[in-house]
Design a protein around this motif. Structure first.
Motif, PDB file in Angstrom:
ATOM      1  N   LEU A 259       0.578  -1.012  -0.184  1.00 26.01           N
ATOM      2  CA  LEU A 259      -0.325   0.039  -0.243  1.00 26.01           C
ATOM      3  C   LEU A 259       0.210   1.048   0.138  1.00 26.01           C
ATOM      4  O   LEU A 259       0.536   2.326  -0.527  1.00 26.01           O
ATOM      5  CB  LEU A 259      -1.058   0.201   1.061  1.00 26.01           C
ATOM      6  CG  LEU A 259      -1.966  -1.042   1.224  1.00 26.01           C
ATOM      7  CD1 LEU A 259      -2.670  -0.743   2.296  1.00 26.01           C
ATOM      8  CD2 LEU A 259      -2.969  -0.913   0.154  1.00 26.01           C
ATOM      9  N   TYR A 260       1.939   1.115   0.168  1.00 30.05           N
ATOM     10  CA  TYR A 260       2.789   2.034   0.678  1.00 30.05           C
ATOM     11  C   TYR A 260       3.117   2.513  -0.666  1.00 30.05           C
ATOM     12  O   TYR A 260       3.373   3.804  -1.425  1.00 30.05           O
ATOM     13  CB  TYR A 260       4.489   2.095   1.510  1.00 30.05           C
ATOM     14  CG  TYR A 260       5.116   3.648   1.278  1.00 30.05           C
ATOM     15  CD1 TYR A 260       5.167   3.917   2.190  1.00 30.05           C
ATOM     16  CD2 TYR A 260       6.606   2.512   0.797  1.00 30.05           C
ATOM     17  CE1 TYR A 260       6.272   4.965   2.275  1.00 30.05           C
ATOM     18  CE2 TYR A 260       7.375   3.563   0.473  1.00 30.05           C
ATOM     19  CZ  TYR A 260       7.140   4.897   0.358  1.00 30.05           C
ATOM     20  OH  TYR A 260       8.456   5.407   0.432  1.00 30.05           O
ATOM     21  N   TYR A 261       3.823   1.291  -1.545  1.00 28.34           N
ATOM     22  CA  TYR A 261       4.407   1.804  -2.612  1.00 28.34           C
ATOM     23  C   TYR A 261       3.577   2.288  -3.846  1.00 28.34           C
ATOM     24  O   TYR A 261       3.154   2.475  -4.984  1.00 28.34           O
ATOM     25  CB  TYR A 261       5.078   0.723  -3.089  1.00 28.34           C
ATOM     26  CG  TYR A 261       6.105   0.342  -2.918  1.00 28.34           C
ATOM     27  CD1 TYR A 261       6.683   1.150  -3.669  1.00 28.34           C
ATOM     28  CD2 TYR A 261       6.671  -0.629  -2.221  1.00 28.34           C
ATOM     29  CE1 TYR A 261       8.448   0.536  -3.176  1.00 28.34           C
ATOM     30  CE2 TYR A 261       7.754  -0.883  -1.871  1.00 28.34           C
ATOM     31  CZ  TYR A 261       9.051   0.024  -2.183  1.00 28.34           C
ATOM     32  OH  TYR A 261      10.110  -0.247  -1.219  1.00 28.34           O
ATOM     33  N   THR A 262       1.915   1.399  -3.111  1.00 21.44           N
ATOM     34  CA  THR A 262       0.779   2.371  -4.515  1.00 21.44           C
ATOM     35  C   THR A 262       0.107   3.447  -3.922  1.00 21.44           C
ATOM     36  O   THR A 262      -0.216   4.443  -5.290  1.00 21.44           O
ATOM     37  CB  THR A 262      -0.534   1.105  -3.837  1.00 21.44           C
ATOM     38  OG1 THR A 262      -0.331   0.021  -4.621  1.00 21.44           O
ATOM     39  CG2 THR A 262      -1.554   1.477  -4.859  1.00 21.44           C
ATOM     40  N   SER A 263      -0.264   4.223  -2.612  1.00 18.75           N
ATOM     41  CA  SER A 263      -0.134   5.273  -2.722  1.00 18.75           C
ATOM     42  C   SER A 263       0.814   6.761  -2.935  1.00 18.75           C
ATOM     43  O   SER A 263       0.817   7.223  -3.174  1.00 18.75           O
ATOM     44  CB  SER A 263      -0.356   5.674  -0.933  1.00 18.75           C
ATOM     45  OG  SER A 263      -1.953   4.611  -0.837  1.00 18.75           O
ATOM     46  N   LEU A 264       2.382   5.635  -2.240  1.00 20.51           N
ATOM     47  CA  LEU A 264       2.807   6.767  -2.364  1.00 20.51           C
ATOM     48  C   LEU A 264       4.715   6.391  -3.193  1.00 20.51           C
ATOM     49  O   LEU A 264       5.841   6.955  -3.393  1.00 20.51           O
ATOM     50  CB  LEU A 264       3.733   7.630  -0.773  1.00 20.51           C
ATOM     51  CG  LEU A 264       2.286   7.826  -0.532  1.00 20.51           C
ATOM     52  CD1 LEU A 264       3.194   7.811   1.427  1.00 20.51           C
ATOM     53  CD2 LEU A 264       2.308   8.645  -0.815  1.00 20.51           C
ATOM     54  N   GLY A 265       4.499   5.740  -4.447  1.00 17.00           N
ATOM     55  CA  GLY A 265       5.285   4.880  -5.023  1.00 17.00           C
ATOM     56  C   GLY A 265       5.418   5.444  -6.445  1.00 17.00           C
ATOM     57  O   GLY A 265       5.689   6.733  -6.090  1.00 17.00           O
ATOM     58  N   GLY A 277      -7.107  -0.223   0.015  1.00 17.48           N
ATOM     59  CA  GLY A 277      -6.640  -1.006  -0.002  1.00 17.48           C
ATOM     60  C   GLY A 277      -6.924  -2.044   1.610  1.00 17.48           C
ATOM     61  O   GLY A 277      -6.626  -2.212   2.678  1.00 17.48           O
ATOM     62  N   ALA A 278      -6.488  -0.178   2.045  1.00 25.43           N
ATOM     63  CA  ALA A 278      -6.114  -0.057   3.825  1.00 25.43           C
ATOM     64  C   ALA A 278      -7.800  -0.270   4.178  1.00 25.43           C
ATOM     65  O   ALA A 278      -7.521  -0.888   5.065  1.00 25.43           O
ATOM     66  CB  ALA A 278      -5.634   1.483   3.684  1.00 25.43           C
ATOM     67  N   ILE A 279      -8.273   0.100   3.925  1.00 24.33           N
ATOM     68  CA  ILE A 279      -9.551  -0.384   4.066  1.00 24.33           C
ATOM     69  C   ILE A 279     -10.438  -1.653   3.978  1.00 24.33           C
ATOM     70  O   ILE A 279     -10.823  -2.710   5.148  1.00 24.33           O
ATOM     71  CB  ILE A 279     -11.023   0.505   3.773  1.00 24.33           C
ATOM     72  CG1 ILE A 279     -10.773   2.278   3.755  1.00 24.33           C
ATOM     73  CG2 ILE A 279     -12.567  -0.020   3.615  1.00 24.33           C
ATOM     74  CD1 ILE A 279     -10.673   2.793   4.963  1.00 24.33           C
ATOM     75  N   ILE A 280      -9.570  -1.849   2.838  1.00 25.88           N
ATOM     76  CA  ILE A 280      -9.651  -3.488   2.720  1.00 25.88           C
ATOM     77  C   ILE A 280      -8.526  -4.561   3.904  1.00 25.88           C
ATOM     78  O   ILE A 280      -9.787  -5.566   4.681  1.00 25.88           O
ATOM     79  CB  ILE A 280      -9.256  -4.280   1.403  1.00 25.88           C
ATOM     80  CG1 ILE A 280     -10.332  -4.146   0.334  1.00 25.88           C
ATOM     81  CG2 ILE A 280      -9.463  -5.763   1.333  1.00 25.88           C
ATOM     82  CD1 ILE A 280     -10.119  -4.278  -0.469  1.00 25.88           C
ATOM     83  N   LEU A 281      -7.537  -4.333   3.864  1.00 24.08           N
ATOM     84  CA  LEU A 281      -7.055  -4.446   4.931  1.00 24.08           C
ATOM     85  C   LEU A 281      -7.640  -4.399   6.722  1.00 24.08           C
ATOM     86  O   LEU A 281      -7.858  -4.812   7.009  1.00 24.08           O
ATOM     87  CB  LEU A 281      -5.679  -3.977   5.666  1.00 24.08           C
ATOM     88  CG  LEU A 281      -4.473  -4.532   6.182  1.00 24.08           C
ATOM     89  CD1 LEU A 281      -4.223  -5.662   5.640  1.00 24.08           C
ATOM     90  CD2 LEU A 281      -3.039  -3.684   5.793  1.00 24.08           C
TER      91      LEU A 281
END
Length: 303
Positions: A259-265, A277-281
């Motif tokens: 999620l880090y790479y998806t959001s801020l990659g 993805g964070a909500i799913i997790l």
């Protein structure tokens, strides 16, 4: 103007609780609510999106192979770390509780690693203890037995990188859970053991199984729940141990790293899909936690 006792107590309550609630709202509830809001929008490189996409971000994340694989990664990590932490922290607590001298010293020694930074510990594990060169501590010990140096973080078959990740997390958190068990052990009434001995119970496993362990049920469930949630949220040791200048290997990538790479990659900020993805997790953690609590009957008081 003289205030009534009830008013003074109310003001004192809000004086103590208010700052905490304000900080919780600003740093927890507002970000969670904003993340939920972003998950329904096309939020590329912006936190104020205008294009509503509904559940498209959720559908994309659930069909995203790397994200689903990362969910499997943290499941494997939880399978390793949860039972090991439970057994070892309980064993440490029982051992320290039975000491007749220097109990405070050993309690402090075992708890001290919990105060250590996860980043610092991860770098020590990677560069000193489990370094891929022959001068690392683990390889030095293996060299005594004639074993060639092992690339611990780069060996996939077998997956030896799990040894590095699991031992780092164990060293960091065992002391915290040991303290929880130790506090629970000291609350067990002594007359229960005295009655068991009068009834002919043998000291050791028999007393531990029928008296100590049942009395620790509530604490045991709390330790399992906290440990499971922390395993799902693992980030620092994965990011610092497995990552290098070339990037991050996909075979040991937990959800928070993905999620880090998806959001801020480097490929651009996709805050909408990252938030989905964070909500799913978060939902998955909540469901698993509730199931585990139901399985161990967390709502029933210890007997």
């Amino acid at each position: 103007m003289k205030l009534s006792r009830k008013t003074r107590d109310t003001l004192a309550f809000w004086g103590f609780v208010g700052p905490f609630l304000l900080g919780l709202a600003i740093f927890a509830y507002v970000p969670i609510g904003w993340s939920l809001y972003l998950s329904f929008f096309d939020a590329r490189n912006t936190v104020t999106p205008s294009v509503f996409v509904g559940l498209d971000n959720y559908a994309h994340m659930l069909s995203d192979g790397p994200f689903v694989a990362s969910l499997g990664t943290f499941s494997v990590f939880a399978v390793f770390i949860v039972p090991l932490t439970f057994v070892l922290s309980l064993a440490l607590a029982v051992g320290v509780n039975q000491l007749r001298f220097a109990k405070a010293f050993f309690r402090s020694v075992f708890f001290l690693p919990f105060a250590c930074s996860y980043v610092v510990a991860s770098l020590i594990w990677k560069t000193s203890l489990f370094s891929g060169v022959r001068y690392g501590l683990a390889n030095t010990v293996l060299g005594v037995f004639g074993v060639d140096p092992v690339a611990w973080t780069g060996t996939v078959h077998p997956p030896l990188y799990w040894v590095v990740l699991v031992t780092a997390r164990l060293w960091l958190q065992l002391g915290f859970y040991m303290i929880l068990f130790l506090a629970a052990l000291q609350r067990i009434p002594q007359h229960l053991y005295e009655a068991a001995w009068l009834d002919g119970a043998k000291p050791g496993w028999q007393v531990f199984r029928h008296i100590t362990l049942p009395q620790l049920r509530a604490t045991s469930v709390a330790v399992l729940l906290l440990n499971l949630i922390n395993a799902y949220q693992a980030f620092d040791e994965f990011y610092n141990i497995m990552g290098d200048a070339r990037g991050y290997p996909p075979f040991a990538r937990p959800p928070l790293v993905y999620l880090y790479y998806t959001s801020l990659g480097s490929g651009g900020q996709d805050l909408g899909r990252g938030s989905a993805g964070a909500i799913i997790l978060a939902l998955l953690i909540a469901v698993v936690t509730l199931l585990q609590g139901k399985l161990f009957r967390f709502d029933r008081s210890a007997t």
